[in-house]
Design an enzyme around this catalytic site. Structure first.
Site, PDB file in Angstrom:
ATOM      1  N   ASP A 165      30.255 -19.205  -6.906  1.00  0.00           N
ATOM      2  CA  ASP A 165      29.024 -19.861  -6.450  1.00  0.00           C
ATOM      3  C   ASP A 165      28.362 -19.062  -5.324  1.00  0.00           C
ATOM      4  O   ASP A 165      29.034 -18.586  -4.399  1.00  0.00           O
ATOM      5  CB  ASP A 165      29.350 -21.264  -5.926  1.00  0.00           C
ATOM      6  CG  ASP A 165      29.760 -22.218  -7.041  1.00  0.00           C
ATOM      7  OD1 ASP A 165      30.162 -21.723  -8.109  1.00  0.00           O
ATOM      8  OD2 ASP A 165      29.680 -23.443  -6.827  1.00  0.00           O
TER       9      ASP A 165
ATOM     10  N   HIS B 269      24.835 -20.284  -4.269  1.00  0.00           N
ATOM     11  CA  HIS B 269      24.086 -21.373  -3.647  1.00  0.00           C
ATOM     12  C   HIS B 269      23.011 -20.880  -2.671  1.00  0.00           C
ATOM     13  O   HIS B 269      22.907 -21.361  -1.549  1.00  0.00           O
ATOM     14  CB  HIS B 269      25.037 -22.349  -2.947  1.00  0.00           C
ATOM     15  CG  HIS B 269      25.683 -23.313  -3.888  1.00  0.00           C
ATOM     16  ND1 HIS B 269      24.966 -24.241  -4.622  1.00  0.00           N
ATOM     17  CD2 HIS B 269      26.994 -23.488  -4.224  1.00  0.00           C
ATOM     18  CE1 HIS B 269      25.787 -24.945  -5.372  1.00  0.00           C
ATOM     19  NE2 HIS B 269      27.032 -24.506  -5.157  1.00  0.00           N
TER      20      HIS B 269
ATOM     21  N   ASP C 264      20.117 -23.959  -4.697  1.00  0.00           N
ATOM     22  CA  ASP C 264      20.458 -25.183  -3.947  1.00  0.00           C
ATOM     23  C   ASP C 264      21.343 -24.861  -2.733  1.00  0.00           C
ATOM     24  O   ASP C 264      22.079 -23.872  -2.706  1.00  0.00           O
ATOM     25  CB  ASP C 264      21.163 -26.224  -4.827  1.00  0.00           C
ATOM     26  CG  ASP C 264      20.195 -26.936  -5.761  1.00  0.00           C
ATOM     27  OD1 ASP C 264      18.970 -26.849  -5.514  1.00  0.00           O
ATOM     28  OD2 ASP C 264      20.657 -27.567  -6.722  1.00  0.00           O
ATOM     29  N   ARG C 265      21.240 -25.755  -1.766  1.00  0.00           N
ATOM     30  CA  ARG C 265      22.050 -25.748  -0.549  1.00  0.00           C
ATOM     31  C   ARG C 265      21.665 -24.630   0.420  1.00  0.00           C
ATOM     32  O   ARG C 265      21.480 -24.863   1.594  1.00  0.00           O
ATOM     33  CB  ARG C 265      23.533 -25.647  -0.871  1.00  0.00           C
ATOM     34  CG  ARG C 265      24.098 -26.793  -1.687  1.00  0.00           C
ATOM     35  CD  ARG C 265      24.053 -28.083  -0.915  1.00  0.00           C
ATOM     36  NE  ARG C 265      24.788 -29.167  -1.584  1.00  0.00           N
ATOM     37  CZ  ARG C 265      24.832 -30.415  -1.137  1.00  0.00           C
ATOM     38  NH1 ARG C 265      24.172 -30.753  -0.043  1.00  0.00           N
ATOM     39  NH2 ARG C 265      25.515 -31.343  -1.777  1.00  0.00           N
TER      40      ARG C 265
ATOM     41  N   HIS D 174      24.321 -26.672 -11.166  1.00  0.00           N
ATOM     42  CA  HIS D 174      23.073 -26.741 -10.408  1.00  0.00           C
ATOM     43  C   HIS D 174      21.919 -26.056 -11.133  1.00  0.00           C
ATOM     44  O   HIS D 174      20.788 -26.130 -10.654  1.00  0.00           O
ATOM     45  CB  HIS D 174      23.259 -26.132  -9.014  1.00  0.00           C
ATOM     46  CG  HIS D 174      23.922 -27.058  -8.052  1.00  0.00           C
ATOM     47  ND1 HIS D 174      23.233 -27.774  -7.101  1.00  0.00           N
ATOM     48  CD2 HIS D 174      25.230 -27.402  -7.913  1.00  0.00           C
ATOM     49  CE1 HIS D 174      24.083 -28.512  -6.398  1.00  0.00           C
ATOM     50  NE2 HIS D 174      25.314 -28.293  -6.879  1.00  0.00           N
TER      51      HIS D 174
ATOM     52  N   HIS E  48      32.021 -22.151 -15.525  1.00  0.00           N
ATOM     53  CA  HIS E  48      31.668 -22.650 -14.201  1.00  0.00           C
ATOM     54  C   HIS E  48      32.603 -23.767 -13.742  1.00  0.00           C
ATOM     55  O   HIS E  48      33.136 -23.718 -12.626  1.00  0.00           O
ATOM     56  CB  HIS E  48      30.229 -23.163 -14.175  1.00  0.00           C
ATOM     57  CG  HIS E  48      29.841 -23.697 -12.827  1.00  0.00           C
ATOM     58  ND1 HIS E  48      29.595 -22.874 -11.754  1.00  0.00           N
ATOM     59  CD2 HIS E  48      29.669 -24.967 -12.362  1.00  0.00           C
ATOM     60  CE1 HIS E  48      29.294 -23.598 -10.696  1.00  0.00           C
ATOM     61  NE2 HIS E  48      29.333 -24.879 -11.037  1.00  0.00           N
TER      62      HIS E  48
ATOM     63  N   HIS F 263      32.649 -23.519  -8.989  1.00  0.00           N
ATOM     64  CA  HIS F 263      32.323 -24.933  -8.864  1.00  0.00           C
ATOM     65  C   HIS F 263      32.877 -25.622  -7.633  1.00  0.00           C
ATOM     66  O   HIS F 263      32.315 -26.611  -7.181  1.00  0.00           O
ATOM     67  CB  HIS F 263      32.790 -25.673 -10.132  1.00  0.00           C
ATOM     68  CG  HIS F 263      32.260 -27.061 -10.282  1.00  0.00           C
ATOM     69  ND1 HIS F 263      30.929 -27.387 -10.064  1.00  0.00           N
ATOM     70  CD2 HIS F 263      32.875 -28.231 -10.644  1.00  0.00           C
ATOM     71  CE1 HIS F 263      30.752 -28.672 -10.285  1.00  0.00           C
ATOM     72  NE2 HIS F 263      31.921 -29.216 -10.637  1.00  0.00           N
TER      73      HIS F 263
END
Length: 647
Positions: free
Chosen positions: A350, A352, A387-388, A417, A469, A548
């Site tokens: 990830d 993000h 995201d994030r 996501h 994922h 994940h």
């Protein structure tokens, strides 16, 4: 061209006068000697000021050379001598008659082609009726007499008279004879008697760079049968008409090397400023499909020098994002749902939107560029690109650009996501609006989510390692179940297989077997080490690599090392203080984890960088309102707003 030294003259570009080889200066077009124009020592002037070498052939003047600044060019110019045309018209008849007196009898009519001087040595070996002529001849003027137009005969006549007028007369006669020869050859070609000569192959380049062509009498089928078809090519010169409309250089034609055109890559606008702007935008849109990935890579792929932009405005507009998505979507749509990848390969977990961590990983362990290691190792990304984090746009656009630029070496699969209903809540939609404006931002967000529906869902490396994922959940027992998922596919239309693939997690540790409810929300499960071993045995696999979940060391083993969880973003959401990692799989299928640790917080204040403070604030507020899933091994917070149940 004209080989006699007596026919060569030079053009004094500074004074606009012509000089012959004996440094006799004449006025521009009259041909009369001018003592004033000579300016004293003509030989000195000839050396100091002359820039061209020229030859007069009838009404045409062939000039070799030219200047660009102080550099002498290898150009050939052709100018028409209009003033001398009337003078040479009367003299040409007398010169032609004088040349006819030296004609060599006994030559028979034949077919003519172009050849070089070396082909004359083959005359004795040519069969009867195919004699190579030593000198070019003109077609019969009265039916049975051929006119000799050889350079040797022309030299004889020019030596008889040394004046400029005699030079003009002899040159005119030679030009007229050559023109008559070419006209007759063209007439025969029209009548179907002669194949068109290939001038480029027949003319042999001399050491001086010029081409000398002679006429050869050839057998009837020699030209048509022995000539190979030429390929398509661009001639090395372009023809340009001079800008001068009058004077001695008026109507001059230049043949310039195509390498001398400095503006070849430029585009010229047209019409009114408004229409020019509209046309330029349309042209840019049409030409941008190939240029957008390169623009993105040049702007963003800076492993050591990238810094967060001071202005939050994103550097791509919605049209460029559309072109980038179109190019990437064509590639994804041609790929299977389960990619087949060869080792060696780097595997990323990830990200993000933490673009700085991606640049740090590229800087520490190699980047996907020609200056990096893309030539001998593949790159595989396991999803959750947005995201994030604060730079989801940079992250996803760079990865898409790399996919377009290196479609067989860069591989992207889908994370949970990469779905509109998820990234509308966890930062990506807000970032698009905040950095591109509401209208363009919402449009770009929709277009990128349409692309997400085309992403592959898993990857097999050497048919021994499967990468995904989330996990295998309760429903996935065979790889074929993933292969049978047809794309484009949305989360709403997906089956339980897609839900398990993107959302399921392993149990807390190896001692917890079977299937358990997942704290992320209802309908989701965790799977134990027994499920991992069963899946590997069913598909003849040795390892599962998944992402994940945030893990403290960037990677974590499960099921006695048969499953590895990978997470590449450091200090997830600014609170986890975790390391980030990638896995490097060598040709020998040895997996090496490589880590980066979180950077210490930067010392800054709202007064020193107010824009950076505002940027941090909006993302921190979002993460506070929707806390991330706890780092693996830590307890789930009650009423977690980041859980699927809360969503």
């Amino acid at each position: 061209m004209v080989e006699d030294s007596s026919s060569v003259a030079v053009l004094d570009t500074a004074a606009g006068v012509w000089c012959d080889t004996k440094s006799v200066v004449t006025s521009p077009r009259t041909g009369r000697y001018s003592a004033d124009a000579a300016g004293g020592d003509a030989a000195v002037e000839l050396t100091r000021r002359c820039r061209h070498a020229a030859a007069a052939v009838g009404d045409l003047i062939f000039i070799y050379g030219g200047l660009r600044g102080g550099v002498l060019l290898d150009d050939l110019l052709v100018a028409e001598d209009l003033a001398a045309a009337e003078t040479t018209s009367a003299a040409s008849h007398a010169a032609a008659a004088a040349a006819a007196s030296n004609a060599q009898p006994g030559r028979l009519p034949g077919r003519y082609g172009f050849g070089d001087d070396r082909s004359r040595q083959m005359a004795e070996s040519v069969p009867d009726g195919s004699v190579v002529l030593g000198s070019p001849v003109a077609p019969p003027a009265n039916g049975d007499i051929y006119t000799d137009i050889s350079t040797q005969n022309a030299m004889h006549h020019r030596r008889l008279s040394k004046g400029v007028e005699s030079l003009v007369e002899a040159s005119a006669a030679e030009a007229e004879a050559i023109s008559a020869t070419l006209a007759a050859a063209k007439a025969r070609q029209v009548n179907g008697e002669v194949e068109p000569p290939d001038r480029d192959r027949g003319a042999e380049a001399t050491p001086s760079g010029k081409q000398i062509s002679t006429l050869i009498k050839m057998p009837g089928s020699a030209i048509s049968n022995n000539s190979a078809p030429a390929g398509v090519r661009l001639h090395h010169r372009a023809v340009v008409v001079a800008a001068e409309t009058g004077g001695a250089l008026g109507g001059m034609v230049r043949q310039l090397s195509i390498d001398q055109f400095e503006n070849e890559g430029r585009r010229v606008s047209y019409g009114t400023p408004e229409s020019a702007t509209a046309a330029r935008k349309l042209l840019d849109r049409q030409m941008s499909i190939n240029s957008v990935p390169k623009k993105v890579i040049a702007h963003l792929l800076k492993p050591r020098g990238w810094k967060p932009p001071v202005r939050r405005q994103f550097f791509l507009d919605c049209n460029e994002i559309a072109d980038l998505c179109d190019s990437a979507e064509r590639i994804f749509s041609s790929e299977p749902s389960v990619l087949q990848i060869k080792a060696p390969v780097k595997i990323f977990g990830d990200l993000h939107g933490q673009f700085g961590d991606l640049m740090r990983l590229f800087d520490e362990y190699g980047s996907p560029s020609t200056a990096g290691d893309i030539a001998y190792i593949d790159y595989l990304f396991l999803g959750d690109y947005v995201d994030r984090g604060q730079h989801s746009l940079e992250t996803i656009t760079l990865l898409l650009a790399l996919k377009v630029e290196y479609p067989h070496n860069v591989h992207l699969i889908r994370g949970n996501h990469e779905a509109a209903d998820i990234n509308a809540l966890f930062g990506f939609r807000i970032e698009c609006i905040e950095r591109m404006g509401e209208r363009d931002g919402i449009w770009a967000w929709h277009r990128i989510n349409q692309l997400f529906n085309w992403l592959p869902l898993a990857a097999l490396i050497e048919k021994k390692i499967i990468c995904m994922h989330g996990g295998i959940g309760r429903s996935i027992n065979h790889v074929e179940q993933i292969e049978n998922l047809h794309r484009p596919i949305s989360m709403e239309a997906g089956s339980i297989v897609l839900m398990d693939l993107l959302w399921s997690d392993p149990t807390e540790n190896d001692s917890v077997e079977g299937l358990r409810p997942n704290a992320r929300g209802p309908g989701l499960v965790t799977f134990g080490p027994d499920r991992v071993m069963e899946f590997c045995n069913n598909n003849d696999l040795q390892l599962i690599v998944r992402a994940h979940e945030c893990v403290m060391d960037g990677f974590e083993r499960f099921a006695q090392g048969h499953l590895i969880t990978l997470f590449s973003a450091t200090n997830y959401c600014g609170t986890a203080n975790n390391a980030g990692a990638i896995l490097v799989l060598g040709r020998d299928l040895v997996v090496v984890p490589k880590l980066i640790h979180p950077l210490p917080p930067a010392i800054s204040s709202p007064e020193a960088s107010p824009e950076r403070h505002i940027e941090d604030t909006w993302m921190q507020e979002l993460n506070a309102n929707r806390p991330p899933t706890p780092t693996r091994g830590r307890p789930q917070v009650a009423n977690d707003r980041g859980s699927l149940a809360w969503i």
